[in-house]
Write a protein that holds these residues in place. Sequence first.
Motif, mmCIF file in Angstrom:
data_model
loop_
_atom_site.group_PDB
_atom_site.id
_atom_site.type_symbol
_atom_site.label_atom_id
_atom_site.label_comp_id
_atom_site.label_asym_id
_atom_site.label_seq_id
_atom_site.Cartn_x
_atom_site.Cartn_y
_atom_site.Cartn_z
ATOM 1 N N MET A 185 -38.076 25.363 8.776
ATOM 2 C CA MET A 185 -39.479 25.738 8.867
ATOM 3 C C MET A 185 -39.759 26.972 8.003
ATOM 4 O O MET A 185 -40.800 27.051 7.337
ATOM 5 N N ALA A 186 -38.825 27.933 8.008
ATOM 6 C CA ALA A 186 -38.987 29.133 7.179
ATOM 7 C C ALA A 186 -39.012 28.771 5.699
ATOM 8 O O ALA A 186 -39.810 29.322 4.929
ATOM 9 N N VAL A 187 -38.156 27.849 5.305
ATOM 10 C CA VAL A 187 -38.134 27.406 3.910
ATOM 11 C C VAL A 187 -39.483 26.786 3.542
ATOM 12 O O VAL A 187 -40.049 27.061 2.474
ATOM 13 N N GLU A 188 -40.011 25.946 4.425
ATOM 14 C CA GLU A 188 -41.298 25.303 4.164
ATOM 15 C C GLU A 188 -42.429 26.325 4.053
ATOM 16 O O GLU A 188 -43.415 26.101 3.344
ATOM 17 N N MET A 189 -42.285 27.463 4.752
ATOM 18 C CA MET A 189 -43.303 28.510 4.711
ATOM 19 C C MET A 189 -43.027 29.528 3.606
ATOM 20 O O MET A 189 -43.740 30.534 3.504
ATOM 21 N N GLY A 190 -41.974 29.273 2.814
ATOM 22 C CA GLY A 190 -41.652 30.180 1.724
ATOM 23 C C GLY A 190 -41.010 31.472 2.189
ATOM 24 O O GLY A 190 -41.113 32.510 1.529
ATOM 25 N N GLN A 191 -40.293 31.424 3.321
ATOM 26 C CA GLN A 191 -39.689 32.631 3.898
ATOM 27 C C GLN A 191 -38.175 32.537 3.958
ATOM 28 O O GLN A 191 -37.540 33.217 4.757
ATOM 29 N N ALA A 192 -37.565 31.704 3.168
ATOM 30 C CA ALA A 192 -36.104 31.575 3.181
ATOM 31 C C ALA A 192 -35.472 32.904 2.806
ATOM 32 O O ALA A 192 -35.961 33.624 1.937
#
Length: 290
Positions: A279-286
């Motif tokens: 989910m973080a990756v999808e939100m650009g927060q990886a």
Amino acid sequence: MGYARTALLLAAMTGLFLAVGWLIAGQQGLVIAFVVAAAMNAFTYWNADRMVLSMYGAREVGPNEAPRLHGIVARLADNAGLPMPRVYIVDSAQPNAFATGRNPDHAAVAATTGLLRLLSEEEIAGVMAHELAHVRNRDTLTMTVTATIAGAIGMLANFAFFFGGSSNDERNNPLGPIAGILVALLAPVAAALVQFAISRSREYEADRMGAEICGRPLWLASALNKLSQGAEAIENRGAEANPATAHLFIVNPLHGRAMDGLFTTHPRMENRIERLRRMAVEMGQAGPWN
């Protein structure tokens, strides 16, 4: 899993309760089971939050007594569009948290002293967002009703074991003496499977929505990692004495937990963290936890 499947599982749990009543005493047993289920659910609806909070010796705190926790909950409740819930602290070394209450207007969130000592402010926000997600989804009521019906099925199963085979009258016991034994053995297992399926699904959904409420999935992922380790190392005496309430906590408070399978109230921690990372990756927060 979604609300539709949760509703279906709740209907299955209620149907199982009524079926057990019918197997024990036929039409009369079905009616009695229905009346008992309605009475128990009504009592649970109005009293479950007070019972759970009292069970764990939770004390309500205001902004002067716990400014950091109270401030975090207030900001998150505003983000979620929820009324400000009552805030409680439980004196327990095990880091954990739970929410209770019949609806958002009568909700409470509770954190243990162990959680407040262990987690950073960002991680506490992730946990409280998860609990507010339960409040917004009304999972607190759903899971309390589920636990109540499961307990009632166990009670009826014990009754069936001792008295189910005492009569050969088909009107009192439609399937004969063997029915009592079968009900006693299988009904509690079936009820537990349905209860655990509902609990696991609601945890996944609360993780997802909680990450949206706080805006940082990795805050919750980091918190879950720490809470899981803490719960494994530190006993929660209140939960051990009242295992039927284990599903209310954000991480399983009981020792001797099994793998992610049929008989567990919570999803496997690795699975929950992996979903939050995606989910973080999808939100650009990886990246790092925080």
